[in-house]
Write a protein that holds these residues in place. Structure first.
Motif, mmCIF file in Angstrom:
data_model
loop_
_atom_site.group_PDB
_atom_site.id
_atom_site.type_symbol
_atom_site.label_atom_id
_atom_site.label_comp_id
_atom_site.label_asym_id
_atom_site.label_seq_id
_atom_site.Cartn_x
_atom_site.Cartn_y
_atom_site.Cartn_z
ATOM 1 N N GLU A 161 0.810 -1.157 -0.105
ATOM 2 C CA GLU A 161 0.002 -0.123 0.094
ATOM 3 C C GLU A 161 0.930 1.324 0.055
ATOM 4 O O GLU A 161 0.360 2.160 -0.931
ATOM 5 N N THR A 162 2.007 1.165 0.528
ATOM 6 C CA THR A 162 2.926 2.187 0.670
ATOM 7 C C THR A 162 3.597 2.573 -0.647
ATOM 8 O O THR A 162 3.785 3.775 -0.951
ATOM 9 N N LEU A 164 2.107 1.888 -3.251
ATOM 10 C CA LEU A 164 1.182 2.238 -4.339
ATOM 11 C C LEU A 164 0.892 3.935 -4.177
ATOM 12 O O LEU A 164 1.050 4.535 -5.209
ATOM 13 N N GLU A 165 1.050 4.331 -2.805
ATOM 14 C CA GLU A 165 0.973 5.666 -2.547
ATOM 15 C C GLU A 165 2.249 6.522 -3.062
ATOM 16 O O GLU A 165 2.238 7.427 -3.979
ATOM 17 N N LYS A 168 2.009 6.865 -6.942
ATOM 18 C CA LYS A 168 1.032 7.897 -7.053
ATOM 19 C C LYS A 168 1.799 9.147 -7.141
ATOM 20 O O LYS A 168 1.231 10.429 -7.772
ATOM 21 N N ARG A 169 2.892 9.275 -6.181
ATOM 22 C CA ARG A 169 3.290 10.538 -5.953
ATOM 23 C C ARG A 169 4.570 10.662 -7.076
ATOM 24 O O ARG A 169 5.337 11.685 -6.858
ATOM 25 N N ASN A 270 1.456 8.963 7.847
ATOM 26 C CA ASN A 270 1.536 8.732 6.414
ATOM 27 C C ASN A 270 3.052 8.444 5.835
ATOM 28 O O ASN A 270 3.821 8.973 5.894
ATOM 29 N N ALA A 272 4.034 6.737 3.221
ATOM 30 C CA ALA A 272 4.849 7.431 1.672
ATOM 31 C C ALA A 272 5.559 8.552 1.995
ATOM 32 O O ALA A 272 6.723 8.516 1.458
ATOM 33 N N GLU A 276 9.511 8.935 1.573
ATOM 34 C CA GLU A 276 9.902 10.090 0.643
ATOM 35 C C GLU A 276 11.112 10.802 1.123
ATOM 36 O O GLU A 276 12.048 11.012 0.722
#
Length: 311
Positions: A161-162, A164-165, A168-169, A270, A272, A276
Protein backbone atom coordinates in the motif's frame (compact mmCIF):
# COMPACT_ATOMS: atom_id res chain seq x y z
CA UNK A 1 22.16 -26.17 -11.87
CA UNK A 2 24.79 -24.23 -13.82
CA UNK A 3 23.88 -20.59 -14.48
CA UNK A 4 25.91 -20.33 -17.70
CA UNK A 5 26.92 -22.94 -20.25
CA UNK A 6 29.06 -22.74 -23.36
CA UNK A 7 25.95 -22.77 -25.54
CA UNK A 8 24.90 -19.48 -23.89
CA UNK A 9 28.08 -17.82 -25.15
CA UNK A 10 27.45 -19.11 -28.66
CA UNK A 11 23.92 -17.69 -28.63
CA UNK A 12 24.80 -14.38 -26.97
CA UNK A 13 27.86 -13.45 -29.05
CA UNK A 14 26.99 -15.23 -32.34
CA UNK A 15 30.11 -17.40 -32.14
CA UNK A 16 30.83 -20.00 -34.80
CA UNK A 17 31.18 -23.55 -33.52
CA UNK A 18 34.20 -25.10 -35.27
CA UNK A 19 34.65 -28.38 -33.40
CA UNK A 20 33.94 -30.15 -30.09
CA UNK A 21 30.18 -29.99 -30.47
CA UNK A 22 29.67 -32.62 -27.74
CA UNK A 23 30.89 -30.16 -25.11
CA UNK A 24 28.56 -27.21 -25.76
CA UNK A 25 26.65 -28.06 -22.59
CA UNK A 26 29.69 -27.64 -20.36
CA UNK A 27 29.15 -25.33 -17.35
CA UNK A 28 31.14 -22.12 -16.91
CA UNK A 29 31.95 -21.57 -13.24
CA UNK A 30 34.03 -18.37 -13.30
CA UNK A 31 33.93 -14.99 -15.03
CA UNK A 32 37.73 -14.91 -15.31
CA UNK A 33 39.15 -15.48 -18.78
CA UNK A 34 42.55 -16.86 -19.78
CA UNK A 35 44.91 -16.02 -22.64
CA UNK A 36 47.24 -19.03 -22.51
CA UNK A 37 50.47 -17.38 -23.67
CA UNK A 38 52.74 -19.16 -21.18
CA UNK A 39 50.95 -22.42 -21.88
CA UNK A 40 51.75 -22.04 -25.57
CA UNK A 41 55.39 -21.87 -24.52
CA UNK A 42 55.00 -25.11 -22.60
CA UNK A 43 54.48 -23.88 -19.01
CA UNK A 44 51.33 -25.57 -17.62
CA UNK A 45 52.15 -25.52 -13.89
CA UNK A 46 49.36 -23.01 -13.14
CA UNK A 47 47.11 -23.53 -16.13
CA UNK A 48 43.58 -22.24 -15.21
CA UNK A 49 41.80 -24.97 -17.14
CA UNK A 50 38.35 -24.11 -15.73
CA UNK A 51 38.32 -20.73 -17.52
CA UNK A 52 37.24 -19.86 -21.03
CA UNK A 53 40.45 -19.75 -23.11
CA UNK A 54 40.98 -16.89 -25.58
CA UNK A 55 43.45 -17.30 -28.44
CA UNK A 56 44.29 -14.01 -30.10
CA UNK A 57 46.77 -12.95 -32.74
CA UNK A 58 49.72 -13.17 -30.33
CA UNK A 59 48.99 -16.74 -29.25
CA UNK A 60 48.23 -18.03 -32.75
CA UNK A 61 51.30 -16.40 -34.35
CA UNK A 62 53.54 -17.90 -31.65
CA UNK A 63 51.88 -21.28 -32.10
CA UNK A 64 52.77 -21.37 -35.79
CA UNK A 65 56.47 -21.00 -34.92
CA UNK A 66 56.47 -24.25 -32.92
CA UNK A 67 57.56 -27.63 -34.18
CA UNK A 68 54.80 -30.03 -35.26
CA UNK A 69 55.23 -32.30 -32.22
CA UNK A 70 55.09 -29.26 -29.89
CA UNK A 71 51.91 -28.00 -31.56
CA UNK A 72 50.14 -31.31 -30.97
CA UNK A 73 51.38 -31.44 -27.37
CA UNK A 74 50.29 -27.89 -26.56
CA UNK A 75 46.78 -28.32 -27.95
CA UNK A 76 46.27 -31.68 -26.27
CA UNK A 77 47.20 -30.10 -22.93
CA UNK A 78 44.99 -27.06 -23.53
CA UNK A 79 41.92 -29.27 -24.06
CA UNK A 80 41.00 -30.74 -20.68
CA UNK A 81 37.81 -32.22 -19.26
CA UNK A 82 37.23 -28.98 -17.31
CA UNK A 83 37.81 -26.47 -20.11
CA UNK A 84 34.43 -24.94 -21.07
CA UNK A 85 35.54 -23.45 -24.42
CA UNK A 86 38.43 -22.19 -26.51
CA UNK A 87 37.71 -19.10 -28.58
CA UNK A 88 39.80 -17.98 -31.56
CA UNK A 89 39.35 -14.27 -32.28
CA UNK A 90 39.85 -11.91 -35.28
CA UNK A 91 38.31 -14.52 -37.61
CA UNK A 92 41.68 -16.31 -37.78
CA UNK A 93 42.04 -19.82 -39.12
CA UNK A 94 41.70 -22.45 -36.40
CA UNK A 95 44.79 -24.74 -36.34
CA UNK A 96 44.17 -28.35 -37.35
CA UNK A 97 45.96 -29.52 -34.21
CA UNK A 98 43.41 -27.66 -32.05
CA UNK A 99 40.47 -29.11 -33.98
CA UNK A 100 41.76 -32.65 -33.53
CA UNK A 101 42.52 -32.19 -29.82
CA UNK A 102 39.14 -30.60 -29.17
CA UNK A 103 37.26 -33.42 -30.88
CA UNK A 104 39.12 -36.00 -28.77
CA UNK A 105 38.43 -34.14 -25.50
CA UNK A 106 34.96 -32.78 -26.47
CA UNK A 107 36.08 -29.18 -25.82
CA UNK A 108 34.10 -26.68 -27.93
CA UNK A 109 36.28 -24.54 -30.19
CA UNK A 110 34.56 -21.30 -31.15
CA UNK A 111 35.45 -18.59 -33.63
CA UNK A 112 34.74 -14.86 -33.51
CA UNK A 113 35.43 -12.01 -35.90
CA UNK A 114 35.80 -9.51 -33.04
CA UNK A 115 39.08 -8.14 -31.75
CA UNK A 116 40.52 -10.01 -28.78
CA UNK A 117 40.36 -7.14 -26.27
CA UNK A 118 36.82 -6.17 -27.27
CA UNK A 119 35.51 -9.72 -27.04
CA UNK A 120 37.28 -10.32 -23.71
CA UNK A 121 35.65 -7.21 -22.23
CA UNK A 122 32.17 -8.19 -23.40
CA UNK A 123 32.60 -11.79 -22.22
CA UNK A 124 33.77 -10.67 -18.78
CA UNK A 125 30.83 -8.28 -18.33
CA UNK A 126 28.36 -10.93 -19.41
CA UNK A 127 29.80 -13.65 -17.17
CA UNK A 128 30.12 -11.38 -14.15
CA UNK A 129 26.48 -10.43 -14.51
CA UNK A 130 25.30 -14.02 -14.88
CA UNK A 131 27.57 -15.56 -12.22
CA UNK A 132 27.18 -12.86 -9.57
CA UNK A 133 25.95 -14.03 -6.13
CA UNK A 134 22.21 -13.61 -5.78
CA UNK A 135 19.39 -13.98 -3.29
CA UNK A 136 15.70 -13.12 -2.93
CA UNK A 137 14.08 -11.04 -0.17
CA UNK A 138 10.45 -10.55 0.76
CA UNK A 139 9.79 -6.85 0.33
CA UNK A 140 9.14 -4.00 -2.08
CA UNK A 141 11.73 -2.09 -4.09
CA UNK A 142 10.97 1.47 -5.19
CA UNK A 143 13.07 4.10 -6.96
CA UNK A 144 12.58 7.32 -4.96
CA UNK A 145 14.38 10.40 -6.29
CA UNK A 146 17.10 8.15 -7.68
CA UNK A 147 17.53 6.24 -4.40
CA UNK A 148 16.78 2.53 -4.51
CA UNK A 149 14.70 1.95 -1.36
CA UNK A 150 14.01 -1.61 -0.22
CA UNK A 151 10.92 -1.67 2.01
CA UNK A 152 10.77 -4.71 4.29
CA UNK A 153 8.56 -5.80 7.18
CA UNK A 154 6.17 -8.50 8.30
CA UNK A 155 3.33 -9.58 6.03
CA UNK A 156 0.35 -7.23 6.25
CA UNK A 157 2.25 -4.25 7.68
CA UNK A 158 1.45 -2.15 4.60
CA UNK A 159 4.45 -2.41 2.28
CA UNK A 160 2.47 -2.73 -0.96
CA UNK A 161 0.00 0.00 0.00
CA UNK A 162 2.90 2.32 0.76
CA UNK A 163 4.49 1.47 -2.58
CA UNK A 164 1.21 2.28 -4.35
CA UNK A 165 1.09 5.70 -2.68
CA UNK A 166 4.72 6.32 -3.68
CA UNK A 167 3.91 5.45 -7.29
CA UNK A 168 0.99 7.89 -7.21
CA UNK A 169 3.44 10.53 -5.99
CA UNK A 170 5.58 10.03 -9.10
CA UNK A 171 8.11 7.43 -8.01
CA UNK A 172 8.86 4.16 -9.79
CA UNK A 173 8.12 0.60 -8.75
CA UNK A 174 10.78 -2.05 -9.35
CA UNK A 175 9.32 -5.08 -7.59
CA UNK A 176 6.59 -6.03 -5.15
CA UNK A 177 6.48 -8.99 -2.75
CA UNK A 178 9.71 -10.64 -3.95
CA UNK A 179 12.90 -8.77 -4.81
CA UNK A 180 15.66 -10.67 -6.59
CA UNK A 181 19.02 -9.21 -5.54
CA UNK A 182 22.31 -9.67 -7.36
CA UNK A 183 25.67 -8.54 -6.04
CA UNK A 184 27.38 -7.21 -9.14
CA UNK A 185 30.30 -5.67 -7.27
CA UNK A 186 31.75 -5.66 -3.77
CA UNK A 187 29.36 -2.92 -2.59
CA UNK A 188 26.77 -2.92 -5.38
CA UNK A 189 23.42 -4.70 -5.00
CA UNK A 190 21.03 -4.66 -7.94
CA UNK A 191 17.38 -5.46 -7.29
CA UNK A 192 14.88 -6.65 -9.89
CA UNK A 193 11.53 -8.37 -10.13
CA UNK A 194 10.87 -12.02 -10.98
CA UNK A 195 9.43 -12.11 -14.52
CA UNK A 196 6.17 -13.64 -13.31
CA UNK A 197 5.23 -10.64 -11.11
CA UNK A 198 6.95 -7.83 -13.04
CA UNK A 199 5.06 -4.48 -12.80
CA UNK A 200 2.41 -6.05 -10.53
CA UNK A 201 1.23 -4.92 -7.10
CA UNK A 202 -0.92 -6.93 -4.71
CA UNK A 203 -3.27 -4.78 -2.64
CA UNK A 204 -5.34 -6.57 0.00
CA UNK A 205 -9.05 -6.09 -0.65
CA UNK A 206 -8.37 -4.91 -4.19
CA UNK A 207 -6.32 -7.74 -5.68
CA UNK A 208 -3.51 -7.61 -8.21
CA UNK A 209 -3.04 -4.46 -10.26
CA UNK A 210 -0.71 -3.72 -13.17
CA UNK A 211 1.18 -0.54 -12.31
CA UNK A 212 2.44 0.07 -15.85
CA UNK A 213 -1.06 -0.26 -17.31
CA UNK A 214 -2.61 2.08 -14.73
CA UNK A 215 0.13 4.70 -14.35
CA UNK A 216 2.19 4.37 -17.53
CA UNK A 217 5.70 3.18 -18.41
CA UNK A 218 7.23 5.99 -16.35
CA UNK A 219 5.92 4.43 -13.15
CA UNK A 220 8.06 1.29 -13.38
CA UNK A 221 11.64 0.25 -14.02
CA UNK A 222 13.25 -3.16 -14.53
CA UNK A 223 16.09 -2.94 -12.03
CA UNK A 224 17.66 -0.54 -9.55
CA UNK A 225 20.68 -0.38 -7.28
CA UNK A 226 19.64 -0.76 -3.62
CA UNK A 227 21.16 1.82 -1.28
CA UNK A 228 18.65 2.17 1.58
CA UNK A 229 16.50 -0.28 3.56
CA UNK A 230 13.30 0.83 5.34
CA UNK A 231 11.96 -1.62 7.91
CA UNK A 232 8.26 -1.13 8.66
CA UNK A 233 7.13 -2.53 12.01
CA UNK A 234 3.98 -2.14 14.09
CA UNK A 235 4.30 0.55 16.76
CA UNK A 236 5.58 -0.87 20.05
CA UNK A 237 4.91 1.50 22.95
CA UNK A 238 7.57 -0.17 25.08
CA UNK A 239 10.28 0.23 22.43
CA UNK A 240 12.55 3.27 22.27
CA UNK A 241 12.79 4.61 18.72
CA UNK A 242 15.57 6.84 17.38
CA UNK A 243 14.47 10.49 17.74
CA UNK A 244 17.49 12.33 16.33
CA UNK A 245 18.75 10.02 13.60
CA UNK A 246 22.29 9.73 14.93
CA UNK A 247 22.24 5.96 15.36
CA UNK A 248 22.80 4.38 11.95
CA UNK A 249 21.68 0.76 11.80
CA UNK A 250 23.07 -1.60 9.15
CA UNK A 251 21.63 -4.60 7.34
CA UNK A 252 23.85 -7.07 5.56
CA UNK A 253 22.64 -8.59 2.28
CA UNK A 254 25.05 -11.03 0.70
CA UNK A 255 28.44 -9.33 1.30
CA UNK A 256 27.19 -5.74 1.31
CA UNK A 257 26.07 -3.63 4.28
CA UNK A 258 23.24 -1.16 3.69
CA UNK A 259 21.87 1.66 5.83
CA UNK A 260 18.68 0.52 7.55
CA UNK A 261 15.97 2.71 9.06
CA UNK A 262 13.15 1.38 11.23
CA UNK A 263 9.85 3.22 10.80
CA UNK A 264 7.05 2.40 13.28
CA UNK A 265 3.58 1.98 11.77
CA UNK A 266 0.50 3.32 13.53
CA UNK A 267 -2.84 4.80 12.39
CA UNK A 268 -2.57 8.33 11.04
CA UNK A 269 1.07 8.16 9.93
CA UNK A 270 1.64 8.91 6.26
CA UNK A 271 4.27 6.27 5.51
CA UNK A 272 4.74 7.30 1.88
CA UNK A 273 5.72 10.85 2.86
CA UNK A 274 7.99 9.59 5.67
CA UNK A 275 9.82 7.20 3.31
CA UNK A 276 10.02 9.89 0.64
CA UNK A 277 11.68 12.27 3.13
CA UNK A 278 13.93 9.45 4.37
CA UNK A 279 15.21 8.96 0.81
CA UNK A 280 15.84 12.70 0.36
CA UNK A 281 17.58 12.92 3.75
CA UNK A 282 19.72 9.91 2.83
CA UNK A 283 20.83 11.71 -0.34
CA UNK A 284 21.71 14.81 1.69
CA UNK A 285 23.81 12.73 4.10
CA UNK A 286 25.74 11.28 1.17
CA UNK A 287 26.38 14.85 0.03
CA UNK A 288 27.78 15.69 3.48
CA UNK A 289 24.76 17.45 4.99
CA UNK A 290 23.63 15.73 8.20
CA UNK A 291 20.86 17.65 9.98
CA UNK A 292 21.09 15.50 13.14
CA UNK A 293 24.82 16.09 13.52
CA UNK A 294 24.41 19.83 12.86
CA UNK A 295 21.68 20.05 15.52
CA UNK A 296 23.80 18.12 18.04
CA UNK A 297 26.78 20.36 17.36
CA UNK A 298 24.70 23.53 17.83
CA UNK A 299 23.20 22.10 21.03
CA UNK A 300 26.66 21.29 22.40
CA UNK A 301 27.84 24.85 21.63
CA UNK A 302 24.74 26.33 23.27
CA UNK A 303 25.35 24.28 26.42
CA UNK A 304 29.01 25.31 26.51
CA UNK A 305 28.08 28.98 26.07
CA UNK A 306 25.54 28.69 28.87
CA UNK A 307 28.08 27.16 31.24
CA UNK A 308 30.60 29.90 30.40
CA UNK A 309 28.02 32.61 31.13
CA UNK A 310 27.36 31.10 34.59
CA UNK A 311 31.06 31.22 35.37
Amino acid sequence: MAKVRTQDLIDKFQLELVSGEEGVGRPISTSDLSRPGLEMAGYFAYYPKERVQILGKTEISFFHKLEQSERVNRMNRLCTDATPAIIVTRDMEVPDELIEASENAAVPVLKSDQKTTRLSSRLTNFLESKLAPSTAIHGVLVDIYGVGVLIIGKSGVGKSETALELVKRGHRLVSDDCVEITQEDQDTLIGSSPPLIEHLLEIRGLGIINVMTLFGAGAVRNHKRITLVINLELWDQSKQYDRLGLDEEKMKILDTELTKLTVPVRPGRNLAVIIEVAAMNFRLKRMGLNAAEQFTSKLAHAIDDGENDDI
